[in-house]
Write an enzyme that holds these catalytic residues in place. Structure first.
Site, PDB file in Angstrom:
ATOM      1  N   MET A   1     -15.104  14.880   4.633  1.00 10.85           N
ATOM      2  CA  MET A   1     -16.456  14.318   4.615  1.00 10.85           C
ATOM      3  C   MET A   1     -16.828  13.767   5.991  1.00 10.85           C
ATOM      4  SD  MET A   1     -19.100  14.089   2.717  1.00 10.85           S
ATOM      5  CE  MET A   1     -18.927  13.890   0.948  1.00 10.85           C
TER       6      MET A   1
ATOM      7  N   LYS B   1       5.789 -20.210  -8.575  1.00 11.68           N
ATOM      8  CA  LYS B   1       7.122 -19.841  -9.047  1.00 11.68           C
ATOM      9  C   LYS B   1       7.743 -20.936  -9.902  1.00 11.68           C
ATOM     10  CE  LYS B   1      11.576 -18.013  -7.521  1.00 11.68           C
ATOM     11  NZ  LYS B   1      12.383 -17.505  -6.378  1.00 11.68           N
TER      12      LYS B   1
ATOM     13  N   GLU C   1       2.289  -1.711  -4.557  1.00  7.99           N
ATOM     14  CA  GLU C   1       1.408  -2.536  -5.395  1.00  7.99           C
ATOM     15  C   GLU C   1       0.006  -1.943  -5.501  1.00  7.99           C
ATOM     16  OE1 GLU C   1       4.611  -5.269  -3.816  1.00  7.99           O
ATOM     17  OE2 GLU C   1       3.247  -3.807  -2.899  1.00  7.99           O
TER      18      GLU C   1
ATOM     19  N   PHE D   1       7.584 -18.935   3.142  1.00  9.18           N
ATOM     20  CA  PHE D   1       7.941 -17.520   3.171  1.00  9.18           C
ATOM     21  C   PHE D   1       7.164 -16.774   2.088  1.00  9.18           C
ATOM     22  CE2 PHE D   1      10.783 -14.076   1.598  1.00  9.18           C
ATOM     23  CZ  PHE D   1      10.677 -13.246   2.706  1.00  9.18           C
ATOM     24  N   GLN D   2       6.545 -15.679   2.471  1.00 10.54           N
ATOM     25  CA  GLN D   2       5.742 -14.832   1.579  1.00 10.54           C
ATOM     26  C   GLN D   2       4.637 -15.632   0.879  1.00 10.54           C
ATOM     27  OE1 GLN D   2       8.407 -12.415  -0.909  1.00 10.54           O
ATOM     28  NE2 GLN D   2       8.325 -10.810   0.647  1.00 10.54           N
TER      29      GLN D   2
END
Length: 579
Positions: A478, A163, A51, A113-114
């Protein structure tokens, strides 16, 4: 009466109606209902491998096109993986819209969940965000999200949709117009502020145009060029503004800041007026703020009122879209100059003498190894000013900003404000999708490359033939430079061993790309030219470069720009030479 459809279909239809042509995403449970109508949609969906890659790809697309970039993710970890790209886009004023699935409305707040409160998580790092639990609100939220992302100061907007809202039928209706009480960006500066700015300019003897990324966001490069040539004052372009004003123009002094040119840094310090256009007095430009441009009055043109007087008090503020501000300022300044002619020749001569005496340069390694600066410079010369260059973050980013000549806006893409390692590969992918006819080079470091290189698989499978230069100094370069300069060469955890593991060329081949190697200076040109010939798949070149090359000039963090140095001794130029 509108057509009845699921919230998911309403979402996709709204995206189509908004004009979206491509989006980057990964399906998952909570966003899954939206993926069924995506199957039949005219919008190109690119399945990324992470993602974060989808978010940076949306940013690269927006950078290259000026349009809104779009990414999708599911709830929980899918959404939290977008936190970095959202913060990154918001810091650099890049218009992106992220659409995330959320658990069903009844489950919100139950640690389902999630589940993650992505709206709460991203509130400080987005321009605005939405949580949608009613399907009838979806199309309006999409229209508003795109409006907010691309108007005023562009930024990141998140739309989180439960959802069950995606699954429930609703009557589709797309808003005819956007009405957001409290959100009315000021588009044009006041007549009085324009008059005041012009009056201040004609009073100055040593003005400098301090140009930031806002010029590119506003599409105002042409207007900037006209104004600069009317006044004849020198110009500095920040890291985010490289290409906003042509590097080859005789008034361009280069980039200011921590690793800016001596001429740009010194001109700001010695100026009596800063004509600040879409820049924000960032700490990387100002150094120690209290000592920055101590004798300069400030004209600050910006579309974001929050930036005015944030870090430096403005004597005149031009609040509005930069293109409108420059269009309005030009005739007023022309009139004022006719009444009060100014002679900037001595000042310009002085600034150009600094540029001549202290040019950007680099020493070739004494051991005959490959110079990283030389590699990047030759990529720029061979690919030319019409190519798009995308960098990660670190030494290679600074060298790419210094040693490639930028003539056009939207040809330099990097993570400026947030400084996100791993930005280059996915952002280059997005840029190539947005500008398929352009050559796109990702200038990456071996550290950055190992964070997001999986998106090369996405590029290979989706015919996105980017070119990648891995500037491989087997270090977090760096950080290693700072350890060399400030920590007595105690190189704690900056050795990546990446000239041994992994073999970047083999890794590229395993991901469906062409892998090339270059470890001799005499092979630099032919290797770059070989990469330029490959246009049917991505190509990755592992440039094995000298490990101890450093980025110069340098102003050490937290110190005054007066202490700029061009050598490892860190002896300030101003102590040793008359500037």
């Amino acid at each position: 009466m509108g057509e009845t459809m699921t919230g998911a279909k309403a979402l996709v239809k709204a995206l189509e109606q908004t004009g979206v042509d491509v989006m980057f995403g990964i399906p998952g449970g909570a966003i899954l209902p939206a993926y069924d109508p995506i199957y039949d949609s005219s919008i190109r969906h690119i399945l990324v491998r992470h993602e974060q890659g989808g978010g940076h790809a949306a940013s690269g697309y927006a950078h290259a096109t000026g349009r809104v970039g779009v990414c999708l993710a599911t709830s929980g970890p899918g959404a939290t993986n977008l936190v970095t790209p959202l913060a990154d886009a918001q810091m650099d004023s890049i218009p992106i819209v992220a659409i995330t699935g959320q658990v069903a409305a009844a489950a919100i707040g139950t640690d389902a969940f999630q589940e993650a409160d992505i709206r709460g998580i991203t509130m400080p790092i987005t321009k605005h965000n939405f949580l949608i639990t009613d399907p009838k609100d979806i199309s309006t939220a999409i229209a508003q999200a795109f409006h907010i992302a691309q108007t005023g100061r562009p930024g990141a907007v998140l739309v989180d949709i439960a959802k069950d809202a995606l699954q429930t039928p609703t009557e589709y209706s797309y808003p005819d117009k956007i009405n957001l009480p409290g959100y009315k960006p000021q588009i044009s500066p006041t007549d009085q502020s324009i008059k005041d700015a012009a009056a201040l300019i004609v009073q100055s003897k040593a003005p400098v145009f301090y140009v930031g990324g806002g010029i590119i966001r506003a599409g105002a490069s042409k207007e900037l060029l006209q104004l600069v040539e009317l006044l004849g004052a020198p110009v500095v372009t920040t890291l985010m503004a490289r290409g906003a004003f042509p590097d080859t123009h005789h008034l361009n002094l280069g980039m200011p800041g921590m690793h800016g040119t001596v001429a740009a840094v010194t001109a700001l310090q010695k100026a009596d007026l800063l004509i600040t256009l879409g820049a924000r007095f960032d700490d990387r430009v100002t150094g120690k703020l209290s000592s920055f441009a101590p004798n300069a009055k400030i004209i600050h043109a910006d579309i974001d009122p929050a930036e005015i007087n944030k870090n430096r008090r403005a004597d005149v503020a031009l609040l509005g879209d930069l293109k409108n501000s420059l269009i309005a300022l030009y005739p007023e300044l022309k009139t004022q100059l006719q009444k009060h002619p100014v002679d900037l020749a001595p000042w310009v001569e002085q600034t150009i003498s600094w540029r001549t005496r202290f040019p950007l340069g680099f020493d070739l390694p004494a051991d005959g190894s490959v110079s990283p600066q030389a590699v990047i410079q030759r990529i720029g010369q061979i690919a030319g000013p019409d190519a798009i260059y995308v960098s990660g973050v670190g030494q290679h980013q600074m060298w790419a900003s210094q040693f490639i000549t930028y003539e056009n806006p939207k040809t330099w893409i990097n993570s400026g404000g947030l400084g996100t390692m791993g930005y280059a590969i996915p952002a280059a992918m997005g840029a190539k999708v947005g500008a398929p006819d352009k050559v796109v080079w990702a200038i990456d470091g071996d550290g950055c490359f190992q964070m997001t290189n999986q998106e090369l698989v996405t590029c290979a499978l989706n015919n996105i033939p980017i070119k990648v230069a891995v500037i491989n100094n087997e270090s977090l370069g760096m950080v290693r430079q700072w350890q060399a300069l400030f920590y007595n060469e105690r190189f704690s955890n900056t050795d990546l061993h990446s000239k041994k593991i992994p073999d970047f060329a083999k890794l590229a081949e395993a991901m469906g790309c062409v892998g090339l190697n270059c470890d001799r200076p005499e092979d630099i040109d032919k290797t770059i030219e070989a990469a330029m010939e490959i246009n049917d798949r991505p190509v990755v070149v592992d440039f094995s470069v000298h490990r101890d090359a450093m980025v110069w000039p340098m102003v050490a963090a937290g110190t005054s720009n007066d202490l700029i140095t061009t050598a490892r001794s860190l002896a300030p130029l101003w102590d040793s030479q008359e500037l």
